[in-house]
Scaffold this active site. Structure first.
Site, short mmCIF file in Angstrom:
data_model
loop_
_atom_site.label_atom_id
_atom_site.label_comp_id
_atom_site.label_asym_id
_atom_site.label_seq_id
_atom_site.Cartn_x
_atom_site.Cartn_y
_atom_site.Cartn_z
N CYS A 1 -18.89 1.04 5.82
CA CYS A 1 -18.94 1.54 7.42
C CYS A 1 -20.28 1.83 8.19
CB CYS A 1 -18.37 2.87 7.55
SG CYS A 1 -16.80 2.55 6.98
N PHE A 2 -21.97 1.68 7.06
CA PHE A 2 -22.93 1.85 7.95
C PHE A 2 -22.98 0.88 8.28
CE2 PHE A 2 -24.47 5.01 4.44
CZ PHE A 2 -24.86 5.91 4.52
N ARG B 1 0.77 -1.42 0.08
CA ARG B 1 -0.20 0.58 -0.27
C ARG B 1 1.02 1.29 0.07
NH1 ARG B 1 -5.80 -0.26 3.30
NH2 ARG B 1 -6.69 -0.54 1.26
N LEU C 1 -27.79 8.21 8.35
CA LEU C 1 -27.78 8.69 7.39
C LEU C 1 -28.27 7.36 6.51
CD1 LEU C 1 -24.26 9.96 6.75
CD2 LEU C 1 -26.68 11.23 6.00
N PRO D 1 -13.55 -3.31 12.09
CA PRO D 1 -14.18 -3.85 11.61
C PRO D 1 -14.87 -4.68 12.26
CG PRO D 1 -12.07 -5.01 11.30
CD PRO D 1 -11.53 -3.77 11.95
P1 NAD Z 1 -8.47 1.24 5.58
O1 NAD Z 1 -8.61 -0.64 5.77
O2 NAD Z 1 -8.40 1.64 3.85
O3 NAD Z 1 -7.34 1.40 5.54
C1 NAD Z 1 -6.34 1.16 7.64
C2 NAD Z 1 -5.43 1.17 6.93
O4 NAD Z 1 -4.21 0.96 8.61
C3 NAD Z 1 -4.61 -0.21 6.45
O5 NAD Z 1 -4.33 -0.14 4.99
C4 NAD Z 1 -3.91 -1.28 7.18
O6 NAD Z 1 -3.26 -1.73 6.91
C5 NAD Z 1 -3.57 0.31 8.38
N1 NAD Z 1 -3.26 -0.33 9.93
C6 NAD Z 1 -3.63 -1.02 10.61
N2 NAD Z 1 -3.22 -1.96 11.38
C7 NAD Z 1 -2.11 -0.73 11.46
C8 NAD Z 1 -0.90 0.00 12.32
N3 NAD Z 1 -0.50 -0.88 13.75
N4 NAD Z 1 0.51 0.83 12.17
C9 NAD Z 1 0.06 0.79 10.91
N5 NAD Z 1 -0.85 0.85 9.88
C10 NAD Z 1 -1.73 -0.31 10.28
O7 NAD Z 1 -9.94 1.81 6.39
P2 NAD Z 1 -10.29 2.94 5.94
O8 NAD Z 1 -11.68 2.92 5.26
O9 NAD Z 1 -9.53 3.73 5.79
O10 NAD Z 1 -11.14 3.00 7.28
C11 NAD Z 1 -10.25 3.39 8.25
C12 NAD Z 1 -11.28 3.53 10.28
O11 NAD Z 1 -12.55 4.90 9.68
C13 NAD Z 1 -12.30 3.52 10.32
O12 NAD Z 1 -13.16 3.14 11.36
C14 NAD Z 1 -13.48 3.64 9.46
O13 NAD Z 1 -14.63 3.19 10.02
C15 NAD Z 1 -12.91 4.85 9.03
N6 NAD Z 1 -13.99 6.37 8.14
C16 NAD Z 1 -13.82 5.09 6.93
C17 NAD Z 1 -14.87 6.39 6.16
C18 NAD Z 1 -14.52 5.79 4.63
O14 NAD Z 1 -14.75 5.99 4.00
N7 NAD Z 1 -13.83 4.35 4.72
C19 NAD Z 1 -14.79 7.35 5.93
C20 NAD Z 1 -15.15 7.91 7.70
C21 NAD Z 1 -14.87 6.73 8.45
C1 UGA Z 2 -20.69 6.99 4.47
C2 UGA Z 2 -21.19 8.58 5.01
O1 UGA Z 2 -21.91 10.07 4.03
C3 UGA Z 2 -20.14 9.51 5.47
O2 UGA Z 2 -19.89 10.74 5.68
C4 UGA Z 2 -19.22 9.09 6.37
O3 UGA Z 2 -18.26 9.58 6.75
C5 UGA Z 2 -18.87 7.10 5.96
O4 UGA Z 2 -19.74 6.57 5.95
C6 UGA Z 2 -17.77 6.85 6.83
O5 UGA Z 2 -17.90 6.46 8.10
O6 UGA Z 2 -16.85 6.04 6.61
P1 UGA Z 2 -19.41 6.70 2.36
O7 UGA Z 2 -20.25 4.98 2.80
O8 UGA Z 2 -18.68 6.61 1.73
O9 UGA Z 2 -20.11 7.50 3.45
O10 UGA Z 2 -20.97 6.86 0.52
P2 UGA Z 2 -22.59 7.19 0.25
O11 UGA Z 2 -22.51 8.44 -0.17
O12 UGA Z 2 -23.09 7.65 2.38
O13 UGA Z 2 -23.35 5.86 0.36
C7 UGA Z 2 -23.29 4.59 1.26
C8 UGA Z 2 -23.70 4.29 0.62
O14 UGA Z 2 -25.59 3.99 -0.22
C9 UGA Z 2 -23.85 3.52 -1.36
O15 UGA Z 2 -23.65 1.90 -1.63
C10 UGA Z 2 -24.97 4.70 -2.17
O16 UGA Z 2 -25.27 3.94 -3.23
C11 UGA Z 2 -25.64 4.57 -1.12
N1 UGA Z 2 -26.91 5.57 -0.57
C12 UGA Z 2 -26.98 6.14 -0.38
C13 UGA Z 2 -27.87 5.37 -1.18
O17 UGA Z 2 -28.83 3.73 -1.93
N2 UGA Z 2 -28.85 6.04 -1.59
C14 UGA Z 2 -29.03 7.23 -0.92
O18 UGA Z 2 -30.21 8.02 -1.33
C15 UGA Z 2 -27.90 7.59 -0.89
#
Ligand code: NAD
Ligand code: UGA
Length: 458
Positions: free
Chosen positions: A272-273, A38, A223, A89
């Site tokens: 996440c949801f 990565r 949401l 997770p």
């Molecule tokens: P991800 O799995 O894409 O990334 C997490 C990374 O952390 C991985 O690359 C992993 O190798 C690394 N990691 C784990 N343990 C480690 C360590 N000890 N040292 C260094 N690296 C380490 O996850 P993500 O989607 O970025 O989500 C991260 C967090 O943010 C979660 O709690 C998620 O709920 C939250 N979040 C995600 C989103 C999103 O859109 N994906 C949006 C808002 C919040």
């Molecule tokens: C969601 C939230 O919108 C972010 O604010 C949050 O930070 C994030 O989760 C997180 O914690 O990971 P994300 O999952 O990236 O973001 O995308 P969204 O736009 O929220 O869509 C989520 C899912 O809902 C998708 O599958 C999308 O297609 C679906 N969706 C969204 C619907 O089916 N209908 C809608 O009206 C909106």
């Protein structure tokens, strides 16, 4: 200059830090990860995530005040502020399996910070965590015999994939939770100053730690609840000849309801949801609130129902069997403009149709590699085809599962001509022009609207 470190170079770490770095040229940013591949990808021209606008910002900042590294220990030692954005997770084992948050990566990071620190630091929770995780973090970090002090802040991330850069550039709000102590307040102010480089002050809000942690779970729950609510309506619409888009429009004009997040669909996906709602529900159980736990869990159950209802409707409409039929799935990503397939409804529908022994061809502009990985052994039974025309050629049906804009631009007359007749189109995103498709000859099955079919029912 402040040394700012982010542990975790995933979707969140990898898309937030470049934007912050671009607005704070006076600070030095390092993003670390234990995943060497990565980090190598973040250092290359082929970034590990597809996110509109991100390439440009990474190109602008990388090597200037933004660096990617695998040397976690060394970077911890040098940092003043550490964001932790490792994944959180759902537990797959032991107590709370299937519902509770698996905090092992989180706790390991805390211990690693403690072990490698020689100066006091601000540690920022960026990952989404159960309420009161900061307390455990504080206890671990401040149990040191080195005379160091750690201020733990909560700064949940609200960006959505596909619009991550835009959301970071122009956030509705930035939330920072901290302790009410002297050093807690100072730490909050330090982080406020970082965001104030580009976010208007009135949009940077502060709260106590627990409100901040809970607000993130609450935002995702609200949401997702809207989507499950409109999807529940879509099922009723299909029985009554009401049109879910008209219903959504009519209710969304009420300012108290609002128009966003009312698009009925095959279901919500994303990493996440589901996990965050299950974590929330588990937390409620833990605190002796089973009614509250069940209330939120229902949002997830409704989503699973919607995904299965869609797949089952496909089978029923295609004369109760899809065995041996070629079906083209348009879209693998959980939403448009991302290559992320985690919890994608497209994969759920794919699994259900494979169970029915359909021949699946999956197409997607950016997410086929991840889809192949996420499907595991089932991937052997799926054909992955980047070209939608080739995917639909000779197919009995198309199912639109991701709302990629390019699917609205295809030549559906040409596609129809290449398909087996009667040709079916199931639009799991209500993305296409259904009337036009019907006129071309397709039997069209939208979500929450009457089907448009040429099939005689006598
Ligand atoms: P991800 O799995 O894409 O990334 C997490 C990374 O952390 C991985 O690359 C992993 O190798 C690394 N990691 C784990 N343990 C480690 C360590 N000890 N040292 C260094 N690296 C380490 O996850 P993500 O989607 O970025 O989500 C991260 C967090 O943010 C979660 O709690 C998620 O709920 C939250 N979040 C995600 C989103 C999103 O859109 N994906 C949006 C808002 C919040
Ligand atoms: C969601 C939230 O919108 C972010 O604010 C949050 O930070 C994030 O989760 C997180 O914690 O990971 P994300 O999952 O990236 O973001 O995308 P969204 O736009 O929220 O869509 C989520 C899912 O809902 C998708 O599958 C999308 O297609 C679906 N969706 C969204 C619907 O089916 N209908 C809608 O009206 C909106």
């Amino acid at each position: 200059m402040t040394n700012i470190l982010c542990i975790g170079a995933g979707y969140v770490g990898g898309s937030t830090m470049p934007v912050i770095a671009s607005h704070c040229p006076e600070h030095r940013f390092v993003v670390v990860d234990i995943n060497e591949a990565r980090i190598a990808a973040w250092q290359s021209d082929n970034l590990p995530i597809y996110e509109p606008g991100l390439d440009e910002i990474v190109r602008k900042t990388r090597g200037k005040n933004l660096f990617f590294s695998t040397d976690v220990d060394q970077q911890i030692a040098e940092a003043d502020i550490i964001f932790v954005s490792v994944h959180t997770p759902t537990k797959t084992f032991g107590q709370g399996a299937g519902k509770a948050a698996d905090l092992q990566y989180w706790e390991k990071t805390a211990r690693q910070i403690l072990e490698n620190s020689t100066t006091s630091k601000i540690v920022v929770e960026k990952s989404t965590l159960p309420v009161r995780t900061a307390e455990a973090m504080e206890r671990i970090l401040n149990s040191n015999g080195k005379g160091l002090h750690f201020d733990v802040l909560s700064n949940p991330e609200f960006l959505a994939e596909g619009t991550a850069v835009r959301d970071m550039q122009n956030p509705d709000r930035v939330l920072i939770g901290g302790r009410e102590t002297g050093s807690g307040k100072k730490a909050v102010e330090t982080l406020v100053e970082v965001y104030a480089n580009w976010v208007p002050r009135e949009r940077i809000i502060t709260s106590n730690l627990w409100s901040s942690e809970l607000s993130k779970l609450a935002a995702n729950a609200f949401l997702a609840q809207r989507i499950s609510s409109i999807n529940a309506m879509s099922a009723l619409c299909e029985k009554t000849e009401a049109d879910v888009s008209e219903v959504a429009h009519a209710i969304g004009l009420d300012n108290r309801i609002g128009k966003y997040f009312l698009r009925a669909s095959v279901g919500f996906g994303g990493s996440c949801f589901k996990k965050d709602i299950l974590h929330l529900s588990y937390l409620c159980e833990h605190y002796g609130l089973p009614e509250v736990a069940n209330y939120w869990e229902q949002v997830v159950l409704m989503n699973e129902y919607q995904e299965m209802r869609f797949a089952s409707n496909m089978v029923t409409s295609m004369f109760n069997t899809v065995a041996g039929k070629k079906i083209a799935l348009f879209g693998a990503a959980f939403k448009a403009n991302t290559n992320d397939t985690r919890e994608s409804p497209a994969l759920e529908v794919c699994r259900a149709l494979l169970e029915e022994r359909a021949n699946i061809v999956m197409t997607d502009p950016h997410a086929l590699e991840n889809a192949r990985y996420d499907l595991g052994e089932l991937a052997e039974r799926v054909t992955f085809e980047p070209d939608p025309y080739a995917a639909a050629n000779g197919a009995h049906a198309i199912a639109v599962l991701t709302e990629w804009a390019q699917y609205t631009q295809l030549d559906y007359e040409k596609i129809y001509a290449s398909m087996v007749k009667p040709a079916f189109l199931f639009d799991g995103r209500n993305l296409l022009d259904h009337k036009k498709l019907f006129e071309i000859g397709f039997n069209v099955y939208p979500i929450g609207k009457p089907a448009l079919t040429h099939l005689r029912t006598e």
